[in-house]
Write a protein that holds these residues in place. Structure first.
Motif, mmCIF file in Angstrom:
data_model
loop_
_atom_site.group_PDB
_atom_site.id
_atom_site.type_symbol
_atom_site.label_atom_id
_atom_site.label_comp_id
_atom_site.label_asym_id
_atom_site.label_seq_id
_atom_site.Cartn_x
_atom_site.Cartn_y
_atom_site.Cartn_z
ATOM 1 N N LYS A 140 0.818 -1.190 0.000
ATOM 2 C CA LYS A 140 0.000 0.000 0.000
ATOM 3 C C LYS A 140 0.860 1.251 0.000
ATOM 4 O O LYS A 140 1.887 1.318 0.663
ATOM 5 N N ARG A 141 0.440 2.240 -0.760
ATOM 6 C CA ARG A 141 1.165 3.502 -0.838
ATOM 7 C C ARG A 141 1.172 4.183 0.525
ATOM 8 O O ARG A 141 0.133 4.297 1.186
ATOM 9 N N GLN A 142 2.357 4.628 0.964
ATOM 10 C CA GLN A 142 2.498 5.255 2.271
ATOM 11 C C GLN A 142 2.507 6.776 2.153
ATOM 12 O O GLN A 142 2.984 7.332 1.144
ATOM 13 N N ASP A 143 2.015 7.420 3.178
ATOM 14 C CA ASP A 143 2.129 8.876 3.286
ATOM 15 C C ASP A 143 3.491 9.184 3.887
ATOM 16 O O ASP A 143 3.764 8.840 5.039
ATOM 17 N N VAL A 144 4.365 9.817 3.109
ATOM 18 C CA VAL A 144 5.743 10.026 3.568
ATOM 19 C C VAL A 144 5.917 11.359 4.285
ATOM 20 O O VAL A 144 6.974 11.596 4.889
ATOM 21 N N LYS A 145 4.921 12.207 4.248
ATOM 22 C CA LYS A 145 5.071 13.509 4.879
ATOM 23 C C LYS A 145 5.299 13.364 6.378
ATOM 24 O O LYS A 145 4.559 12.669 7.067
ATOM 25 N N GLY A 146 6.370 13.978 6.872
ATOM 26 C CA GLY A 146 6.710 13.916 8.281
ATOM 27 C C GLY A 146 7.663 12.793 8.629
ATOM 28 O O GLY A 146 8.193 12.756 9.750
ATOM 29 N N GLN A 147 7.895 11.850 7.698
ATOM 30 C CA GLN A 147 8.873 10.805 7.971
ATOM 31 C C GLN A 147 10.277 11.406 8.037
ATOM 32 O O GLN A 147 10.537 12.486 7.511
ATOM 33 N N VAL A 148 11.185 10.676 8.683
ATOM 34 C CA VAL A 148 12.570 11.125 8.840
ATOM 35 C C VAL A 148 13.475 10.160 8.081
ATOM 36 O O VAL A 148 13.392 8.944 8.280
ATOM 37 N N ALA A 149 14.335 10.714 7.220
ATOM 38 C CA ALA A 149 15.236 9.883 6.424
ATOM 39 C C ALA A 149 16.681 10.322 6.611
ATOM 40 O O ALA A 149 16.987 11.520 6.572
ATOM 41 N N ILE A 150 17.554 9.344 6.817
ATOM 42 C CA ILE A 150 18.994 9.570 6.746
ATOM 43 C C ILE A 150 19.427 9.272 5.322
ATOM 44 O O ILE A 150 19.117 8.203 4.782
ATOM 45 N N VAL A 151 20.141 10.213 4.701
ATOM 46 C CA VAL A 151 20.639 10.027 3.335
ATOM 47 C C VAL A 151 22.157 10.089 3.377
ATOM 48 O O VAL A 151 22.733 11.121 3.740
ATOM 49 N N THR A 152 22.818 8.991 3.021
ATOM 50 C CA THR A 152 24.278 8.978 3.004
ATOM 51 C C THR A 152 24.785 9.371 1.613
ATOM 52 O O THR A 152 24.061 9.270 0.619
ATOM 53 N N VAL A 190 9.466 14.837 3.484
ATOM 54 C CA VAL A 190 10.317 14.035 4.357
ATOM 55 C C VAL A 190 11.324 14.939 5.057
ATOM 56 O O VAL A 190 11.933 15.818 4.427
ATOM 57 N N ARG A 191 11.499 14.736 6.346
ATOM 58 C CA ARG A 191 12.505 15.486 7.106
ATOM 59 C C ARG A 191 13.851 14.763 6.992
ATOM 60 O O ARG A 191 13.908 13.546 7.133
ATOM 61 N N LEU A 192 14.910 15.515 6.782
ATOM 62 C CA LEU A 192 16.180 14.936 6.364
ATOM 63 C C LEU A 192 17.272 15.043 7.413
ATOM 64 O O LEU A 192 17.370 16.035 8.135
ATOM 65 N N CYS A 193 18.101 14.003 7.435
ATOM 66 C CA CYS A 193 19.413 14.045 8.073
ATOM 67 C C CYS A 193 20.396 13.614 7.001
ATOM 68 O O CYS A 193 20.370 12.458 6.555
ATOM 69 N N VAL A 194 21.220 14.537 6.526
ATOM 70 C CA VAL A 194 22.119 14.244 5.408
ATOM 71 C C VAL A 194 23.547 14.132 5.914
ATOM 72 O O VAL A 194 23.976 14.852 6.813
ATOM 73 N N THR A 195 24.284 13.188 5.313
ATOM 74 C CA THR A 195 25.653 12.963 5.742
ATOM 75 C C THR A 195 26.544 12.657 4.548
ATOM 76 O O THR A 195 26.105 12.105 3.547
ATOM 77 N N ALA A 196 27.782 13.059 4.670
ATOM 78 C CA ALA A 196 28.855 12.783 3.719
ATOM 79 C C ALA A 196 30.113 13.318 4.379
ATOM 80 O O ALA A 196 30.068 13.861 5.490
ATOM 81 N N ARG A 197 31.246 13.194 3.710
ATOM 82 C CA ARG A 197 32.493 13.653 4.325
ATOM 83 C C ARG A 197 32.685 15.160 4.222
ATOM 84 O O ARG A 197 33.436 15.737 5.005
ATOM 85 N N THR A 198 32.018 15.824 3.266
ATOM 86 C CA THR A 198 32.279 17.230 2.976
ATOM 87 C C THR A 198 31.212 18.114 3.600
ATOM 88 O O THR A 198 30.094 18.225 3.088
ATOM 89 N N ALA A 199 31.551 18.748 4.707
ATOM 90 C CA ALA A 199 30.582 19.576 5.429
ATOM 91 C C ALA A 199 30.110 20.757 4.593
ATOM 92 O O ALA A 199 28.921 21.115 4.615
ATOM 93 N N GLN A 200 31.025 21.377 3.841
ATOM 94 C CA GLN A 200 30.655 22.550 3.046
ATOM 95 C C GLN A 200 29.577 22.208 2.021
ATOM 96 O O GLN A 200 28.610 22.962 1.837
ATOM 97 N N ALA A 201 29.729 21.082 1.351
ATOM 98 C CA ALA A 201 28.730 20.669 0.367
ATOM 99 C C ALA A 201 27.391 20.390 1.036
ATOM 100 O O ALA A 201 26.326 20.746 0.508
ATOM 101 N N LEU A 202 27.424 19.763 2.203
ATOM 102 C CA LEU A 202 26.186 19.470 2.915
ATOM 103 C C LEU A 202 25.474 20.748 3.346
ATOM 104 O O LEU A 202 24.235 20.810 3.340
#
Length: 327
Positions: free
Chosen positions: A2-14, A33-45
């Motif tokens: 079933k299709r999910q409502d993604v609004k308000g979900q939290v995602a980590i994106v590597t 979707v609320r985001l937590c983004v990660t990578a090695r380059t802080a400036q790009a993030l």
């Protein structure tokens, strides 16, 4: 599913500092979707966060390296502290190294496997305890068409993708009935900065195996997977579903093309000296969704599709004819 409502979900994106990770974060934010983004380059993030905020989204920046266990634990911990939950892990971080297998430095081979395979596993182990307590969650793995195939000059990358897809299949079986989903996306060649970052032992700049697609094709597939989890998605036809079908009925076609022309296909007429690239240190001069090789024009993709479809049809008819003659 079933299709999910993604609004308000939290995602980590590597691997969110460029390419598929960047554009997927943007598209997920647009979907609520609320985001937590990660990578090695802080400036790009930080630049990515600015774009997400401009589009009305929420974005927490936590720099880290997927090969460092302490970094992985810190990303998950800070995401939970900030949002109180994690619903989706988008495993995306990846690196390549171009060269013949027996010429690649051993440390390149182990680093590619560490980032592309063990990095996915570290983050999955980091979020699974929370998913189990929560009774739901989603591990979404950005894979590659090379998860089911191969390409010259990319033996370590291909090995890492085969291993990661096998792990994901096993993980899905283990999580059956827990409410935790596992999805995979088999990505074709896309216009990312991977080709501006990847180390190469060759004298010419790396290029994707043609045709090349806009990175947004994959980002939209990521959003679709979050809405309907639990599948392995192939977001394009020519360098996706058609290639898989042709490989099933006539594997010699891909073997011939990539065996004879694959190395040349993956090099641009641009000199380069980049033996280390971004394997061990990030390259900060380029970020964002797009890279140095633009998408292949649609008319070229359509022409190639027609040609391969005709070839596949001829092969199927030929096999059918041989089967009838044998009866």
């Amino acid at each position: 599913m079933k299709r999910q409502d993604v609004k308000g979900q939290v995602a980590i994106v590597t691997g969110a500092s460029s390419g598929v990770g960047w554009q997927s974060a943007v598209r997920l934010a647009e979907a609520g979707v609320r985001l937590c983004v990660t990578a090695r380059t802080a400036q790009a993030l930080e630049r990515l966060r600015d774009e997400v905020l401009q589009r009305g989204g929420e974005c927490l920046v936590v720099p880290g390296d997927v090969t460092v266990q302490e970094d992985v634990e810190r990303v998950v911990r800070e995401c939970l502290a900030h949002y109180g939950r994690v619903d989706v892990l988008v495993n995306n971080a990846g690196v390549q190294s171009y060269g013949l297998f027996d010429a690649l430095p051993w440390e390149h081979i182990t680093r590619v496997l560490d980032v592309n395979c063990l990095g996915f596993m570290r983050f999955a182990r980091g979020v699974l305890p929370h998913f189990r307590r929560q009774g739901r969650g989603h591990v979404l793995n950005v894979q590659s068409m090379l998860s089911r195939g191969g390409a010259p000059l990319l033996s370590a990358y291909t090995a890492s993708k085969h291993a990661t897809l096998g792990w994901a299949k096993a993980l899905r079986l283990e999580l059956e009935g827990t409410g935790i989903e596992v999805s995979n996306i088999l990505v074709p060649s896309v216009d990312t900065n991977m080709f501006a970052h990847a180390p190469t032992l060759l004298s010419r700049a790396p290029a994707p195996v043609p045709p090349t697609y806009d990175v947004d094709v994959v980002a939209r597939s990521v959003v679709a997977a979050v809405r309907r989890p639990g599948r392995t998605r192939v977001p394009v036809f020519l360098q996706g579903r058609l290639i898989l079908a042709l490989d099933a009925v006539a594997p010699w076609v891909g073997q011939f093309l990539l065996g004879h022309f694959g190395a040349r296909m993956q090099q641009r007429d641009e000199p380069v000296e980049r033996r280390e690239g971004n394997l061990f240190q990030p390259m900060t001069r380029s970020y964002g969704p797009h890279g140095p090789v633009p998408p292949t024009p649609r008319w070229k993709r359509y022409s190639a599709t027609a040609g391969l479809a005709a070839l596949a049809g001829g092969v199927v008819l030929g096999v059918a004819g041989l089967a009838r003659a044998a009866r």
